[in-house]
Design a protein around this motif. Sequence first.
Motif, mmCIF file in Angstrom:
data_model
loop_
_atom_site.group_PDB
_atom_site.id
_atom_site.type_symbol
_atom_site.label_atom_id
_atom_site.label_comp_id
_atom_site.label_asym_id
_atom_site.label_seq_id
_atom_site.Cartn_x
_atom_site.Cartn_y
_atom_site.Cartn_z
ATOM 1 N N GLU A 89 0.851 -1.167 0.026
ATOM 2 C CA GLU A 89 0.021 -0.066 -0.011
ATOM 3 C C GLU A 89 0.815 1.248 -0.106
ATOM 4 O O GLU A 89 0.719 2.139 -0.819
ATOM 5 C CB GLU A 89 -0.844 -0.102 1.149
ATOM 6 N N ARG A 90 1.884 1.230 0.717
ATOM 7 C CA ARG A 90 2.540 2.306 0.867
ATOM 8 C C ARG A 90 3.351 2.535 -0.531
ATOM 9 O O ARG A 90 3.584 3.710 -1.108
ATOM 10 C CB ARG A 90 4.095 2.068 1.739
ATOM 11 N N GLU A 91 3.732 1.635 -1.374
ATOM 12 C CA GLU A 91 4.430 1.721 -2.550
ATOM 13 C C GLU A 91 3.368 2.269 -3.577
ATOM 14 O O GLU A 91 3.634 2.779 -4.481
ATOM 15 C CB GLU A 91 4.631 0.271 -3.197
ATOM 16 N N LYS A 92 2.169 1.790 -3.418
ATOM 17 C CA LYS A 92 0.821 2.156 -4.225
ATOM 18 C C LYS A 92 0.746 3.601 -4.229
ATOM 19 O O LYS A 92 0.692 4.458 -5.188
ATOM 20 C CB LYS A 92 -0.170 1.443 -4.134
ATOM 21 N N GLY A 93 0.747 4.083 -2.609
ATOM 22 C CA GLY A 93 0.556 5.578 -2.579
ATOM 23 C C GLY A 93 1.717 6.307 -3.049
ATOM 24 O O GLY A 93 1.593 7.540 -3.905
ATOM 25 N N LEU A 94 2.873 6.128 -2.820
ATOM 26 C CA LEU A 94 4.118 6.565 -3.482
ATOM 27 C C LEU A 94 4.032 6.608 -5.127
ATOM 28 O O LEU A 94 4.324 7.833 -5.576
ATOM 29 C CB LEU A 94 5.149 5.990 -2.914
ATOM 30 N N ALA A 95 3.750 5.571 -5.698
ATOM 31 C CA ALA A 95 3.543 5.414 -6.959
ATOM 32 C C ALA A 95 2.677 6.170 -7.746
ATOM 33 O O ALA A 95 2.682 6.698 -8.899
ATOM 34 C CB ALA A 95 3.359 4.033 -7.782
ATOM 35 N N LEU A 96 1.504 6.461 -6.964
ATOM 36 C CA LEU A 96 0.211 7.150 -7.426
ATOM 37 C C LEU A 96 0.711 8.691 -7.415
ATOM 38 O O LEU A 96 -0.149 9.701 -7.695
ATOM 39 C CB LEU A 96 -1.014 6.963 -6.669
ATOM 40 N N GLY A 97 1.733 9.051 -6.550
ATOM 41 C CA GLY A 97 2.288 10.293 -6.562
ATOM 42 C C GLY A 97 2.041 11.097 -5.128
ATOM 43 O O GLY A 97 2.382 12.292 -4.960
ATOM 44 N N ALA A 98 1.995 10.510 -4.008
ATOM 45 C CA ALA A 98 1.886 10.953 -2.718
ATOM 46 C C ALA A 98 3.339 11.307 -2.609
ATOM 47 O O ALA A 98 4.273 10.867 -2.929
ATOM 48 C CB ALA A 98 1.468 9.885 -1.881
ATOM 49 N N ASP A 99 3.448 12.678 -1.542
ATOM 50 C CA ASP A 99 4.600 13.007 -1.286
ATOM 51 C C ASP A 99 5.293 12.318 0.020
ATOM 52 O O ASP A 99 6.369 12.230 0.132
ATOM 53 C CB ASP A 99 4.467 14.410 -1.062
ATOM 54 N N ASP A 100 4.347 11.583 0.569
ATOM 55 C CA ASP A 100 4.761 11.213 1.899
ATOM 56 C C ASP A 100 3.712 10.055 2.410
ATOM 57 O O ASP A 100 2.383 10.146 1.743
ATOM 58 C CB ASP A 100 5.093 11.842 2.923
ATOM 59 N N TYR A 101 3.954 9.093 3.034
ATOM 60 C CA TYR A 101 2.958 8.135 3.674
ATOM 61 C C TYR A 101 3.310 7.776 5.062
ATOM 62 O O TYR A 101 4.370 7.459 5.121
ATOM 63 C CB TYR A 101 3.359 6.704 2.786
ATOM 64 N N ILE A 102 2.296 7.974 5.930
ATOM 65 C CA ILE A 102 2.386 7.790 7.361
ATOM 66 C C ILE A 102 1.509 6.771 7.896
ATOM 67 O O ILE A 102 0.215 7.022 7.564
ATOM 68 C CB ILE A 102 2.386 9.200 7.864
ATOM 69 N N THR A 103 2.133 5.892 8.626
ATOM 70 C CA THR A 103 1.275 4.777 9.354
ATOM 71 C C THR A 103 0.703 5.223 10.516
ATOM 72 O O THR A 103 1.436 5.801 11.423
ATOM 73 C CB THR A 103 2.101 3.540 9.252
ATOM 74 N N LYS A 104 -0.719 5.235 10.608
ATOM 75 C CA LYS A 104 -1.223 5.449 12.026
ATOM 76 C C LYS A 104 -0.983 4.068 12.954
ATOM 77 O O LYS A 104 -1.090 3.194 12.433
ATOM 78 C CB LYS A 104 -2.846 5.539 12.057
ATOM 79 N N PRO A 105 -0.837 4.431 14.350
ATOM 80 C CA PRO A 105 -0.425 5.419 14.923
ATOM 81 C C PRO A 105 0.790 6.186 14.691
ATOM 82 O O PRO A 105 1.949 5.729 14.168
ATOM 83 C CB PRO A 105 -0.543 5.165 16.403
#
Length: 123
Positions: A89-105
Amino acid sequence: MAKVLVVDDEPNIVLSLEFLMQQAGFDVVTAEDGESALARVAEGTPNLMLLDISLPGISGFDVLERLRADPDHARLPIIMLTAHGREVEREKGLALGADDYITKPFSTQALVDKVKALLAEVS
Protein backbone atom coordinates in the motif's frame (compact mmCIF):
# COMPACT_ATOMS: atom_id res chain seq x y z
CA MET A 1 -0.97 31.25 6.80
CA ALA A 2 -0.76 27.92 4.98
CA LYS A 3 -4.02 26.01 4.54
CA VAL A 4 -4.03 22.28 5.34
CA LEU A 5 -6.90 20.02 4.23
CA VAL A 6 -7.44 17.08 6.61
CA VAL A 7 -9.38 14.18 5.03
CA ASP A 8 -10.42 11.31 7.31
CA ASP A 9 -13.69 9.53 8.05
CA GLU A 10 -12.91 9.08 11.76
CA PRO A 11 -14.23 12.16 13.64
CA ASN A 12 -11.73 11.69 16.49
CA ILE A 13 -8.79 11.65 14.08
CA VAL A 14 -10.13 14.71 12.23
CA LEU A 15 -10.47 16.59 15.53
CA SER A 16 -7.00 15.67 16.74
CA LEU A 17 -5.34 16.48 13.39
CA GLU A 18 -7.26 19.74 13.13
CA PHE A 19 -6.12 20.74 16.64
CA LEU A 20 -2.54 19.63 15.94
CA MET A 21 -2.31 21.60 12.68
CA GLN A 22 -3.92 24.70 14.22
CA GLN A 23 -1.44 24.56 17.12
CA ALA A 24 1.35 24.41 14.54
CA GLY A 25 0.03 27.64 13.00
CA PHE A 26 -1.94 26.36 10.01
CA ASP A 27 -5.39 27.26 8.74
CA VAL A 28 -7.32 23.94 8.67
CA VAL A 29 -10.15 22.72 6.46
CA THR A 30 -11.63 19.22 6.88
CA ALA A 31 -13.46 16.63 4.78
CA GLU A 32 -14.92 13.29 5.88
CA ASP A 33 -14.85 11.47 2.52
CA GLY A 34 -13.25 11.54 -0.91
CA GLU A 35 -16.05 13.46 -2.66
CA SER A 36 -15.96 16.18 0.01
CA ALA A 37 -12.17 16.34 -0.26
CA LEU A 38 -12.35 16.98 -4.00
CA ALA A 39 -15.06 19.60 -3.42
CA ARG A 40 -12.91 21.40 -0.81
CA VAL A 41 -9.96 21.47 -3.23
CA ALA A 42 -12.23 22.85 -5.98
CA GLU A 43 -13.45 25.59 -3.58
CA GLY A 44 -9.90 26.76 -2.92
CA THR A 45 -6.70 24.79 -3.27
CA PRO A 46 -5.08 24.07 0.09
CA ASN A 47 -1.31 24.31 0.48
CA LEU A 48 -1.14 20.68 1.62
CA MET A 49 -3.45 17.69 2.11
CA LEU A 50 -3.41 15.00 4.81
CA LEU A 51 -5.32 12.16 3.15
CA ASP A 52 -6.59 8.91 4.70
CA ILE A 53 -6.73 5.91 2.35
CA SER A 54 -9.81 4.17 3.80
CA LEU A 55 -12.69 6.52 3.06
CA PRO A 56 -16.37 5.88 2.34
CA GLY A 57 -17.22 6.21 -1.35
CA ILE A 58 -14.07 6.95 -3.30
CA SER A 59 -10.83 5.94 -1.60
CA GLY A 60 -7.87 8.13 -0.78
CA PHE A 61 -6.00 6.42 -3.62
CA ASP A 62 -8.76 7.54 -6.03
CA VAL A 63 -8.65 11.11 -4.67
CA LEU A 64 -4.87 11.12 -5.12
CA GLU A 65 -5.15 9.84 -8.69
CA ARG A 66 -7.78 12.43 -9.64
CA LEU A 67 -5.75 15.31 -8.19
CA ARG A 68 -2.53 14.17 -9.88
CA ALA A 69 -4.38 13.93 -13.23
CA ASP A 70 -5.61 17.55 -12.89
CA PRO A 71 -2.99 20.08 -14.05
CA ASP A 72 -4.32 22.65 -11.56
CA HIS A 73 -3.69 20.35 -8.59
CA ALA A 74 -0.96 18.00 -9.80
CA ARG A 75 1.67 19.68 -7.60
CA LEU A 76 -0.44 19.82 -4.40
CA PRO A 77 1.63 18.25 -1.59
CA ILE A 78 -0.23 15.17 -0.30
CA ILE A 79 0.68 13.06 2.73
CA MET A 80 -1.18 9.76 2.91
CA LEU A 81 -2.25 8.76 6.42
CA THR A 82 -3.37 5.20 6.96
CA ALA A 83 -3.80 2.35 9.38
CA HIS A 84 -2.61 0.09 6.55
CA GLY A 85 1.10 -0.37 7.06
CA ARG A 86 1.67 -3.01 4.41
CA GLU A 87 4.54 -2.22 2.06
CA VAL A 88 2.37 -2.82 -1.04
CA GLU A 89 0.00 0.00 0.00
CA ARG A 90 2.89 2.33 0.76
CA GLU A 91 4.38 1.60 -2.67
CA LYS A 92 1.00 2.16 -4.36
CA GLY A 93 0.52 5.52 -2.62
CA LEU A 94 3.99 6.72 -3.54
CA ALA A 95 3.65 5.37 -7.11
CA LEU A 96 0.39 7.31 -7.52
CA GLY A 97 2.21 10.48 -6.53
CA ALA A 98 1.87 10.91 -2.76
CA ASP A 99 4.64 13.06 -1.34
CA ASP A 100 4.80 10.99 1.84
CA TYR A 101 3.08 8.05 3.51
CA ILE A 102 2.55 7.86 7.26
CA THR A 103 1.17 4.88 9.14
CA LYS A 104 -1.20 5.33 12.10
CA PRO A 105 -0.53 5.59 14.94
CA PHE A 106 2.11 8.24 14.26
CA SER A 107 4.17 10.74 16.19
CA THR A 108 2.37 14.10 16.18
CA GLN A 109 5.66 16.00 16.21
CA ALA A 110 7.03 13.95 13.31
CA LEU A 111 3.85 14.72 11.33
CA VAL A 112 4.09 18.47 12.02
CA ASP A 113 7.77 18.38 11.00
CA LYS A 114 6.93 16.59 7.72
CA VAL A 115 4.15 19.07 6.93
CA LYS A 116 6.46 22.03 7.57
CA ALA A 117 9.26 20.48 5.52
CA LEU A 118 6.97 19.78 2.55
CA LEU A 119 5.52 23.28 2.66
CA ALA A 120 9.03 24.75 2.79
CA GLU A 121 9.95 22.75 -0.35
CA VAL A 122 7.04 24.09 -2.39
CA SER A 123 7.12 27.72 -1.26
